[in-house]
Scaffold this motif. Structure first.
Motif, PDB file in Angstrom:
ATOM      1  N   GLU A   1       1.860  -8.608 -50.050  1.00 59.18           N
ATOM      2  CA  GLU A   1       1.281  -8.516 -48.703  1.00 59.18           C
ATOM      3  C   GLU A   1       2.322  -8.025 -47.699  1.00 59.18           C
ATOM      4  N   VAL A   2       1.876  -7.152 -46.786  1.00 58.45           N
ATOM      5  CA  VAL A   2       2.724  -6.618 -45.715  1.00 58.45           C
ATOM      6  C   VAL A   2       2.298  -7.253 -44.403  1.00 58.45           C
ATOM      7  N   LEU A   3       3.273  -7.829 -43.668  1.00 60.05           N
ATOM      8  CA  LEU A   3       2.971  -8.504 -42.409  1.00 60.05           C
ATOM      9  C   LEU A   3       3.358  -7.689 -41.180  1.00 60.05           C
ATOM     10  N   SER A   4       4.193  -6.649 -41.338  1.00 56.69           N
ATOM     11  CA  SER A   4       4.630  -5.894 -40.164  1.00 56.69           C
ATOM     12  C   SER A   4       5.106  -4.502 -40.568  1.00 56.69           C
ATOM     13  N   LYS A   5       5.142  -3.592 -39.568  1.00 53.95           N
ATOM     14  CA  LYS A   5       5.764  -2.268 -39.642  1.00 53.95           C
ATOM     15  C   LYS A   5       5.008  -1.241 -40.492  1.00 53.95           C
ATOM     16  N   LEU A   6       3.912  -1.617 -41.121  1.00 56.08           N
ATOM     17  CA  LEU A   6       3.137  -0.659 -41.910  1.00 56.08           C
ATOM     18  C   LEU A   6       1.672  -0.760 -41.527  1.00 56.08           C
ATOM     19  N   GLN A   7       0.963   0.375 -41.633  1.00 58.42           N
ATOM     20  CA  GLN A   7      -0.456   0.419 -41.323  1.00 58.42           C
ATOM     21  C   GLN A   7      -1.228   0.970 -42.522  1.00 58.42           C
ATOM     22  N   GLU A   8      -2.486   0.632 -42.568  1.00 68.22           N
ATOM     23  CA  GLU A   8      -3.337   1.111 -43.652  1.00 68.22           C
ATOM     24  C   GLU A   8      -3.369   2.643 -43.665  1.00 68.22           C
ATOM     25  N   GLY A   9      -3.225   3.218 -44.838  1.00 66.48           N
ATOM     26  CA  GLY A   9      -3.267   4.661 -44.986  1.00 66.48           C
ATOM     27  C   GLY A   9      -1.911   5.329 -45.028  1.00 66.48           C
ATOM     28  N   GLU A  10      -0.858   4.645 -44.572  1.00 66.23           N
ATOM     29  CA  GLU A  10       0.481   5.219 -44.669  1.00 66.23           C
ATOM     30  C   GLU A  10       0.912   5.283 -46.132  1.00 66.23           C
ATOM     31  N   ILE A  11       1.834   6.182 -46.398  1.00 64.88           N
ATOM     32  CA  ILE A  11       2.263   6.436 -47.776  1.00 64.88           C
ATOM     33  C   ILE A  11       3.689   5.940 -47.959  1.00 64.88           C
ATOM     34  N   VAL A  12       3.887   5.111 -48.985  1.00 65.71           N
ATOM     35  CA  VAL A  12       5.216   4.562 -49.273  1.00 65.71           C
ATOM     36  C   VAL A  12       5.695   5.060 -50.635  1.00 65.71           C
ATOM     37  N   VAL A  13       6.999   5.134 -50.779  1.00 66.26           N
ATOM     38  CA  VAL A  13       7.612   5.563 -52.039  1.00 66.26           C
ATOM     39  C   VAL A  13       7.611   4.387 -53.015  1.00 66.26           C
ATOM     40  N   THR A  14       7.094   4.607 -54.228  1.00 64.00           N
ATOM     41  CA  THR A  14       7.051   3.554 -55.246  1.00 64.00           C
ATOM     42  C   THR A  14       8.064   3.777 -56.361  1.00 64.00           C
ATOM     43  N   GLU A  15       8.470   5.021 -56.572  1.00 66.21           N
ATOM     44  CA  GLU A  15       9.497   5.330 -57.567  1.00 66.21           C
ATOM     45  C   GLU A  15      10.476   6.319 -56.952  1.00 66.21           C
ATOM     46  N   GLY A  16      11.757   6.028 -57.086  1.00 70.76           N
ATOM     47  CA  GLY A  16      12.785   6.886 -56.520  1.00 70.76           C
ATOM     48  C   GLY A  16      13.341   6.381 -55.201  1.00 70.76           C
ATOM     49  N   SER A  17      12.938   5.167 -54.808  1.00 72.97           N
ATOM     50  CA  SER A  17      13.407   4.617 -53.528  1.00 72.97           C
ATOM     51  C   SER A  17      14.917   4.444 -53.510  1.00 72.97           C
ATOM     52  N   TYR A  18      15.475   3.999 -54.626  1.00 73.32           N
ATOM     53  CA  TYR A  18      16.926   3.784 -54.672  1.00 73.32           C
ATOM     54  C   TYR A  18      17.686   5.098 -54.511  1.00 73.32           C
ATOM     55  N   LEU A  19      17.153   6.180 -55.071  1.00 69.75           N
ATOM     56  CA  LEU A  19      17.804   7.477 -54.928  1.00 69.75           C
ATOM     57  C   LEU A  19      17.761   7.949 -53.476  1.00 69.75           C
ATOM     58  N   ILE A  20      16.605   7.747 -52.834  1.00 68.62           N
ATOM     59  CA  ILE A  20      16.498   8.125 -51.424  1.00 68.62           C
ATOM     60  C   ILE A  20      17.466   7.300 -50.586  1.00 68.62           C
TER      61      ILE A  20
END
Length: 403
Positions: free
Chosen positions: A368-387
């Protein structure tokens, strides 16, 4: 005077040509393209060549106007080709049903009620084993072993003799029929099949070596004899177990007993097959604590018709589940750094923003996300550490996080 005018004109022309050349060179420098290394984006060049770090060929990159390029914040731009090389994958922030539960680990075990054995039907010598390694699957009707038995050989010859006497007898002889029926039943009790007896009656030829076939099916867990061994009637030869039903053994702490009281069924999951949900039925709950431990043994029985749950596999058991619809992201999108929870948000094709978020309920795959994100936004699920690593290299570790 005329010569001075001509000389001044020529000087002005050369000066104009020089300015034009400088402008052209400057235009080429800011033409909107540069060359960089796919593995080391900090390496940049105005001309093709090789990376001084890894010697890879530099690739051409078209500069794009970036609305966040001059904006303060935790932004980073990564070109499409670099994203592909880094294996960056994304998912959408959306509402998900997250199940609040107490999850414990369990181990798949063989259900002892599914264990069967194949034993020798007669006394004799094992001339051939058709099953020689554990783990093989025996189906009903498959050959299991061939045995040389003098006793069975004599009974075969008796049956053949009685069968021939019946054929040669012109009159109906009740005693002969009873003797033939009794001889056939004896062969059936020894373990011969109807088909084997029919072939024996047809061919009129007894064999001292008889093949026995499986009357049940399952996976071979133990082979207790070798070829050439002499066995007695009833000697255990092979152990089998069926996996269409298995046990799940787990240990629960005494303070968790209240969560299972009154419940006879639980949901079971495995990481190997995350989409498969099994229902476990409680078959045993140890009434006393395990020796030198504060835990109790819990045993569930699970239907495993597809044989996907293998003995020894680790699974998860949910003791109590309450569904809650919340805004959530995949757990793989979350980065933990210095007691902060960070995600990378895709702003457009090439720009990513780092955000520090707060989280709530946690499920198996979503959080669950409680802050800073809204429905429909796109998040990185693989490769976050590289970024994140590339961001630190470009901006330094002292970059402040935007709250």
């Amino acid at each position: 005077m005329k010569q001075k005018i001509i000389f001044l004109s020529i000087t002005i022309l050369f000066a104009l040509a020089g300015c034009k050349s400088k402008n052209e060179n400057h235009a080429g420098h800011d033409s909107g393209t540069y060359y960089t290394c796919p593995m080391h984006p900090t390496v940049k060049s105005n001309s093709p060549g090789s990376c001084p770090v890894c010697n890879m060929s530099l690739i051409k990159v078209e500069k794009q106007n970036n609305e966040h390029a001059q904006q303060a914040g935790n932004f980073i731009t990564i070109e499409k080709k670099q994203q592909q090389l880094a294996g960056i994958k994304t998912d959408t922030v959306k509402f998900q049903n997250i199940f609040s539960s107490s999850t414990i680990l369990g181990t798949v075990a063989i259900d002892e009620e599914q264990v069967t054995t194949i034993s020798s039907r007669v006394k004799g010598r094992i001339d051939k084993l058709y099953i020689k390694t554990s783990g093989e699957y025996i189906r009903k009707g498959n050959p299991v072993y061939a045995i040389y038995s003098e006793q069975l050989f004599a009974d075969e010859k008796e049956f053949i003799a009685l069968s021939e006497n019946k054929i040669n007898s012109n009159a109906e002889n009740k005693l002969l029929n009873d003797m033939l029926s009794a001889s056939k039943n004896k062969l059936l009790l020894w373990g011969l099949s109807e088909k084997q007896i029919e072939e024996l009656e047809k061919n009129k030829s007894a064999s001292p070596q008889i093949v026995f076939y499986a009357q049940t099916e399952g996976y071979v867990t133990e082979i207790l004899v070798k070829e050439g061994a002499y066995v007695e009637e009833g000697t255990l030869l092979i152990k089998l177990t069926a996996l269409n039903q298995v046990w799940i053994d787990a240990q629960v702490y005494s303070n968790e007993i209240e969560k299972i009281s009154g419940s006879n069924s639980f949901q079971v999951f495995s990481e190997t097959y995350p989409d498969e949900i099994y229902t476990g039925r409680l078959v045993f709950s140890n009434p006393s604590l395990e020796d030198n431990s504060k835990t109790l043994l819990l045993r569930l029985r699970v239907d495993n018709q597809k044989n996907k749950l293998i003995p020894g596999m680790m699974v998860y058991i949910n003791l109590k589940r309450e569904s809650k619809l919340v805004l959530a992201i995949p757990k793989s999108a979350l980065l933990l750094s210095e007691k902060m929870k960070i995600v990378w948000v895709l702003m457009h094709d090439n720009t990513f923003e780092q955000r520090m978020i707060e989280t709530g309920e946690e499920g198996r795959f979503w959080i669950e996300v409680l802050s800073k994100l809204q429905e429909g936004e796109i998040v990185v699920t693989e490769g976050s550490y590289l970024i994140n690593s590339e961001f630190i290299l470009k901006s330094g570790v002292k970059q402040k996080h935007q709250h």
